[in-house]
Design a protein around this motif. Structure first.
Motif, PDB file in Angstrom:
ATOM      1  N   PRO A  70       0.806  -1.231   0.000  1.00 19.02           N
ATOM      2  CA  PRO A  70       0.000   0.000   0.000  1.00 19.02           C
ATOM      3  C   PRO A  70       0.837   1.277   0.000  1.00 19.02           C
ATOM      4  CG  PRO A  70      -0.916  -1.569   1.555  1.00 19.02           C
ATOM      5  CD  PRO A  70       0.378  -2.150   1.073  1.00 19.02           C
ATOM      6  N   TYR A  94      10.283  -8.130   0.653  1.00 24.61           N
ATOM      7  CA  TYR A  94       9.843  -6.855   1.221  1.00 24.61           C
ATOM      8  C   TYR A  94      10.031  -6.837   2.729  1.00 24.61           C
ATOM      9  CZ  TYR A  94       6.702  -3.203   2.899  1.00 24.61           C
ATOM     10  OH  TYR A  94       6.186  -2.128   3.563  1.00 24.61           O
ATOM     11  N   VAL A 103      14.674   0.047   5.417  1.00 21.71           N
ATOM     12  CA  VAL A 103      13.753   0.964   6.082  1.00 21.71           C
ATOM     13  C   VAL A 103      14.188   1.238   7.513  1.00 21.71           C
ATOM     14  CG1 VAL A 103      11.390   1.270   6.890  1.00 21.71           C
ATOM     15  CG2 VAL A 103      11.814   0.297   4.632  1.00 21.71           C
TER      16      VAL A 103
ATOM     17  N   ARG B  41       8.713   5.639   7.921  1.00 24.40           N
ATOM     18  CA  ARG B  41       9.377   4.330   7.919  1.00 24.40           C
ATOM     19  C   ARG B  41       8.574   3.296   8.690  1.00 24.40           C
ATOM     20  NH1 ARG B  41      15.364   4.453   6.641  1.00 24.40           N
ATOM     21  NH2 ARG B  41      15.656   6.559   5.856  1.00 24.40           N
ATOM     22  N   ILE B  43       5.490   2.865   8.900  1.00 19.62           N
ATOM     23  CA  ILE B  43       4.395   2.281   8.129  1.00 19.62           C
ATOM     24  C   ILE B  43       4.854   1.029   7.390  1.00 19.62           C
ATOM     25  CG2 ILE B  43       4.815   3.853   6.188  1.00 19.62           C
ATOM     26  CD1 ILE B  43       1.370   2.490   7.143  1.00 19.62           C
ATOM     27  N   GLU B  44       6.100   1.010   6.894  1.00 21.28           N
ATOM     28  CA  GLU B  44       6.600  -0.153   6.167  1.00 21.28           C
ATOM     29  C   GLU B  44       6.730  -1.339   7.119  1.00 21.28           C
ATOM     30  OE1 GLU B  44       6.997   0.121   2.907  1.00 21.28           O
ATOM     31  OE2 GLU B  44       7.663   2.137   2.457  1.00 21.28           O
ATOM     32  N   LEU B  47       3.225  -2.615   7.796  1.00 23.20           N
ATOM     33  CA  LEU B  47       2.659  -3.417   6.709  1.00 23.20           C
ATOM     34  C   LEU B  47       3.338  -4.776   6.619  1.00 23.20           C
ATOM     35  CD1 LEU B  47       2.296  -0.697   3.964  1.00 23.20           C
ATOM     36  CD2 LEU B  47       0.478  -1.785   5.257  1.00 23.20           C
ATOM     37  N   ARG B  54      -4.722  -2.764   1.879  1.00 21.42           N
ATOM     38  CA  ARG B  54      -5.107  -1.367   1.734  1.00 21.42           C
ATOM     39  C   ARG B  54      -6.510  -1.151   2.316  1.00 21.42           C
ATOM     40  NH1 ARG B  54      -3.442   2.695  -1.229  1.00 21.42           N
ATOM     41  NH2 ARG B  54      -1.891   1.599  -2.455  1.00 21.42           N
ATOM     42  N   HIS B  56     -10.194   0.561   2.591  1.00 24.42           N
ATOM     43  CA  HIS B  56     -11.076   1.073   1.555  1.00 24.42           C
ATOM     44  C   HIS B  56     -11.663   2.424   1.884  1.00 24.42           C
ATOM     45  CE1 HIS B  56     -11.024  -3.301   0.773  1.00 24.42           C
ATOM     46  NE2 HIS B  56     -10.791  -2.829  -0.421  1.00 24.42           N
ATOM     47  N   MET B 128       2.249   8.061   3.493  1.00 27.30           N
ATOM     48  CA  MET B 128       2.860   7.029   2.676  1.00 27.30           C
ATOM     49  C   MET B 128       1.837   6.069   2.083  1.00 27.30           C
ATOM     50  SD  MET B 128       5.887   7.837   2.585  1.00 27.30           S
ATOM     51  CE  MET B 128       6.846   6.468   1.977  1.00 27.30           C
ATOM     52  N   VAL B 129       0.619   6.068   2.648  1.00 31.29           N
ATOM     53  CA  VAL B 129      -0.430   5.282   2.008  1.00 31.29           C
ATOM     54  C   VAL B 129      -1.453   6.210   1.344  1.00 31.29           C
ATOM     55  CG1 VAL B 129      -0.138   3.126   3.260  1.00 31.29           C
ATOM     56  CG2 VAL B 129      -1.548   4.903   4.265  1.00 31.29           C
ATOM     57  N   GLN B 130      -0.930   7.307   0.849  1.00 34.81           N
ATOM     58  CA  GLN B 130      -1.669   8.244   0.003  1.00 34.81           C
ATOM     59  C   GLN B 130      -2.832   8.971   0.685  1.00 34.81           C
ATOM     60  OE1 GLN B 130      -1.574   4.809  -1.769  1.00 34.81           O
ATOM     61  NE2 GLN B 130       0.577   5.401  -1.915  1.00 34.81           N
ATOM     62  N   ASP B 160      -1.360   9.030  -7.046  1.00 36.98           N
ATOM     63  CA  ASP B 160      -0.162   8.414  -7.629  1.00 36.98           C
ATOM     64  C   ASP B 160       0.350   9.293  -8.735  1.00 36.98           C
ATOM     65  OD1 ASP B 160      -0.289   4.794  -8.043  1.00 36.98           O
ATOM     66  OD2 ASP B 160       0.310   6.099  -6.402  1.00 36.98           O
ATOM     67  N   ASN B 161       1.554   9.835  -8.605  1.00 36.58           N
ATOM     68  CA  ASN B 161       2.038  10.650  -9.713  1.00 36.58           C
ATOM     69  C   ASN B 161       3.030   9.895 -10.551  1.00 36.58           C
ATOM     70  OD1 ASN B 161       0.720  13.078  -9.138  1.00 36.58           O
ATOM     71  ND2 ASN B 161       2.139  13.451  -7.462  1.00 36.58           N
ATOM     72  N   LEU B 162       2.905   9.996 -11.836  1.00 39.51           N
ATOM     73  CA  LEU B 162       3.951   9.454 -12.686  1.00 39.51           C
ATOM     74  C   LEU B 162       5.131  10.398 -12.561  1.00 39.51           C
ATOM     75  CD1 LEU B 162       2.497   8.219 -16.054  1.00 39.51           C
ATOM     76  CD2 LEU B 162       3.703   6.922 -14.324  1.00 39.51           C
ATOM     77  N   PRO B 163       6.334   9.879 -12.516  1.00 38.88           N
ATOM     78  CA  PRO B 163       7.487  10.774 -12.435  1.00 38.88           C
ATOM     79  C   PRO B 163       7.565  11.663 -13.661  1.00 38.88           C
ATOM     80  CG  PRO B 163       8.156   8.466 -12.306  1.00 38.88           C
ATOM     81  CD  PRO B 163       6.694   8.482 -12.542  1.00 38.88           C
ATOM     82  N   GLY B 165       8.511  13.386 -16.983  1.00 34.81           N
ATOM     83  CA  GLY B 165       9.188  12.816 -18.147  1.00 34.81           C
ATOM     84  C   GLY B 165       8.534  11.552 -18.649  1.00 34.81           C
ATOM     85  N   GLU B 166       7.525  11.050 -17.944  1.00 34.34           N
ATOM     86  CA  GLU B 166       6.844   9.856 -18.432  1.00 34.34           C
ATOM     87  C   GLU B 166       5.404  10.229 -18.774  1.00 34.34           C
ATOM     88  OE1 GLU B 166       9.692   6.840 -16.591  1.00 34.34           O
ATOM     89  OE2 GLU B 166       7.596   6.289 -16.455  1.00 34.34           O
TER      90      GLU B 166
END
Lengths: 138, 167
Positions: A70, A94, A103, B41, B43-44, B47, B54, B56, B128-130, B160-163, B165-166
């Protein structure tokens, strides 16, 4: 190959190619774009609420396995066609490797190429220990 | 690890910040910033260990924060109350806060938000989870209130952003 949003994953490949090689970086950008499109396609096509979503795809030559958290961290592994579902392997990369060694290390900046030698060597050892790893290919 | 060590370490951190910064507002900001760096950190790790997928909606997020995350990291389970009608704000009520065991706020630090690190952690982790959220203490047992209450407000979903240049 592991990456975290927002930039494409500039992580040296398992074979040890240097990340600043422009050819390799172009490949990463292409792969990132492709994965982004496939993910978006899968989520639009899915008739039910997507739990795991995009898991893998294969061509006549290789199979690409995908795992995303996520937080946007993506673990991608390319194998040959004989390899079945390896979600638990990707999850271990991960949780047991990336989270533990990168991390949790305050000296490792996130969102950039992983420089940690420890991470690279443990990842290498882990991949080599997998039942479907063949020494011929490495 | 003993909870006393954790409480004393946090106390030493806040005390040092008070010496370094001289005014409470700056200390509060630093605590929030440090909390943010921890949260992005943490959050990782969360998870990786909890296997939660995720969420809802914001209600599910609230449940996971109170029942899984707080339990895992602080050993407490706050209750969730005071939902706004739009479902974008709620409160976490902490009966006891392990960070403030043995702590009393002196009179010259009345605007210090002692546990402000927690706000930063929640904000960083959710980013970090948007999810962009605003987190603040609205009641604090250190200031004489009966309970400690943290108010969480959903601001917006981070796309979600595309970096660059893409396409």
């Amino acid at each position: 190959m592991i990456g975290a949003l927002p930039s494409p994953p500039p992580l040296p490949r398992f074979s040890g190619t240097h990340a600043h090689n422009p050819g390799v970086f172009l490949e990463y950008k292409l792969m990132y774009g492709m994965l982004f499109s496939i993910r978006s396609f899968v989520s639009k096509m899915s008739p039910v609420d997507m739990k795991d979503g995009f898991l893998a795809f294969q061509t006549s030559r290789y199979k690409l396995h995908y795992y995303e958290t996520p937080t946007g961290v993506k673990v991608v592994m390319n194998t040959d066609l004989g390899v079945g579902p390896i979600r638990d392997v990707l999850h271990h990369i991960y949780s047991g490797l990336y989270v533990e060694l990168v991390v949790k290390n305050p000296l490792c900046p996130l969102g950039q190429t992983v420089q940690s030698e420890l991470f690279r060597s443990r990842l290498d050892a882990y991949i080599r220990s997998l039942p479907f790893f063949s020494a011929r290919a490495g | 690890m003993s909870s006393e060590l954790f409480t004393l370490t946090y106390g030493a951190l806040v005390t040092q910040l008070c010496k370094d910064y001289e005014n409470d507002e700056d200390v509060n900001k630093q605590l929030d910033k440090m909390g943010y760096n921890i949260g992005v950190r943490l959050i990782e790790d969360f998870l990786a260990r909890s296997n939660v997928g995720r969420c809802h909606d914001f209600r599910e997020t609230a449940d996971v924060i109170a029942k899984v995350a707080f339990k895992m990291y602080l050993g407490i389970t706050p209750s969730i109350t005071n939902w706004s009608p739009a479902g974008d704000e709620f409160s976490l009520i902490l009966e006891n806060n392990p960070l403030v065991d043995f702590v009393e706020l002196p009179d010259n630090h009345s605007s210090l938000i002692y546990s402000n690190l927690l706000c930063g952690v929640l904000r960083g982790a959710l980013e970090m989870v948007q999810m962009a959220v605003d987190v603040k203490f609205v009641q604090d047992t250190l200031k004489g209130d009966g309970v400690t209450e943290i108010r969480m407000r959903f601001i917006k979903r981070i796309e979600d952003n595309l970096p660059a240049g893409e396409e």
